[in-house]
Design a protein around this motif. Structure first.
Motif, PDB file in Angstrom:
ATOM      1  N   ASP A   1      21.501  -2.171   0.553  1.00 29.66           N
ATOM      2  CA  ASP A   1      20.237  -2.725   1.035  1.00 29.66           C
ATOM      3  C   ASP A   1      19.156  -1.655   0.938  1.00 29.66           C
ATOM      4  OD1 ASP A   1      21.341  -5.213   1.769  1.00 29.66           O
ATOM      5  OD2 ASP A   1      21.992  -4.401   3.709  1.00 29.66           O
TER       6      ASP A   1
ATOM      7  N   ILE B   1      13.262  -3.468   4.387  1.00 24.45           N
ATOM      8  CA  ILE B   1      13.184  -4.889   4.035  1.00 24.45           C
ATOM      9  C   ILE B   1      13.950  -5.655   5.111  1.00 24.45           C
ATOM     10  CG2 ILE B   1      13.624  -6.657   2.304  1.00 24.45           C
ATOM     11  CD1 ILE B   1      11.695  -4.482   1.372  1.00 24.45           C
TER      12      ILE B   1
ATOM     13  N   LYS C   1      16.087  -8.100   7.503  1.00 20.39           N
ATOM     14  CA  LYS C   1      17.287  -8.874   7.195  1.00 20.39           C
ATOM     15  C   LYS C   1      16.963 -10.333   6.911  1.00 20.39           C
ATOM     16  CE  LYS C   1      21.926  -9.878   8.973  1.00 20.39           C
ATOM     17  NZ  LYS C   1      22.892  -9.649  10.095  1.00 20.39           N
TER      18      LYS C   1
ATOM     19  N   ARG D   1      15.786 -10.648   3.333  1.00 17.28           N
ATOM     20  CA  ARG D   1      16.901 -10.510   2.389  1.00 17.28           C
ATOM     21  C   ARG D   1      17.724 -11.789   2.346  1.00 17.28           C
ATOM     22  NH1 ARG D   1      17.866  -5.521   5.145  1.00 17.28           N
ATOM     23  NH2 ARG D   1      19.907  -6.304   5.820  1.00 17.28           N
TER      24      ARG D   1
ATOM     25  N   SER E   1      18.226 -14.785  -0.840  1.00 19.56           N
ATOM     26  CA  SER E   1      19.599 -14.789  -1.367  1.00 19.56           C
ATOM     27  C   SER E   1      20.098 -16.231  -1.434  1.00 19.56           C
ATOM     28  CB  SER E   1      20.514 -13.940  -0.475  1.00 19.56           C
ATOM     29  OG  SER E   1      20.077 -12.609  -0.416  1.00 19.56           O
TER      30      SER E   1
END
Length: 222
Positions: free
Chosen positions: A83, A87, A89, A92, A96
């Motif tokens: 990671d 950024i 969580k 992310r 995704s």
């Protein structure tokens, strides 16, 4: 050649679009010529055997370049994944979407991607949707505009993104990470022999590459 996005999925607004995902495609022509001038198909069994180690080395080199060239803080996760510090969580996770789609399909079979990587690879292949650009779909400029809008809607600004991409480790932190790396290297043999009686060279390369972090992959593995 490089691609900058994942396969398109349906977004929250009902439209289709791919999340950002920088990756490299390597094209290998399955044809070779011997010393006599005869042409044959290439035996790629050795390459397939080493695909895990090659993927780990690729990710390690990418992490190294992101740290040394961009100044990112890289935090390793399992299996050499990493990671970028700074950024959040939830961002992310939101970007995704393709992975979550594959994991959802795996759950229908009562499995996870780690338990059955072969099935995960098959589901990934058969569930791919074509990337439409230009007149058929989203333009390249439009793709970046959409990502910017999605990022801002999730509470991250351009300034905070740039700050995350230019946040190198201090000298003291680098020394601590060096100690962590030495500890990880010492743990490779005991960890690997827990599940294997013999350590194959390609498995050893992959395990080392998983812990390389900010080191140039090719030189550091050796």
């Amino acid at each position: 050649f490089q691609h900058g996005d994942a396969r398109p999925i349906e977004k929250r607004n009902g439209l289709e679009g791919g999340d950002m995902q920088l990756h490299t495609h390597f094209v290998w022509f399955n044809l070779g010529q011997d010393d006599r001038g005869e042409w044959y198909a290439v035996d790629l069994r050795h390459t397939y055997q080493w695909k895990k180690a090659l993927g780990a080395a690729y990710r390690a080199e990418l992490a190294h370049l992101m740290q040394t060239e961009l100044g990112c803080r890289i935090r390793l996760r399992e299996q050499g994944l990493f990671d970028v510090e700074g950024i959040p969580k939830h961002i992310r996770a939101a970007w995704s979407g393709r992975r979550k789609q594959i994991e959802s399909l795996m759950e229908q079979h009562g499995l996870t991607t780690g338990e059955s990587p072969e099935l995960a690879a098959l589901i990934t292949a058969v569930s791919r949707r074509a990337k439409l650009v230009g007149e058929q779909g989203e333009t390249y400029d439009g793709r970046f505009e959409r990502w910017l809008e999605e990022m801002q809607a999730m509470g991250m600004t351009t300034d905070s993104l740039l700050a995350a991409l230019d946040n190198p480790f201090t000298d003291a932190e680098l020394l601590a990470r060096e100690a962590e790396f030495d500890e990880a290297m010492a743990d490779i043999a005991p960890k690997t022999t827990e599940t294997q009686g013999v350590i194959a060279l390609d498995d050893l390369y992959a395990e080392v590459a998983h812990d390389l972090d900010d080191r140039p992959a090719v030189d550091a593995i050796e």
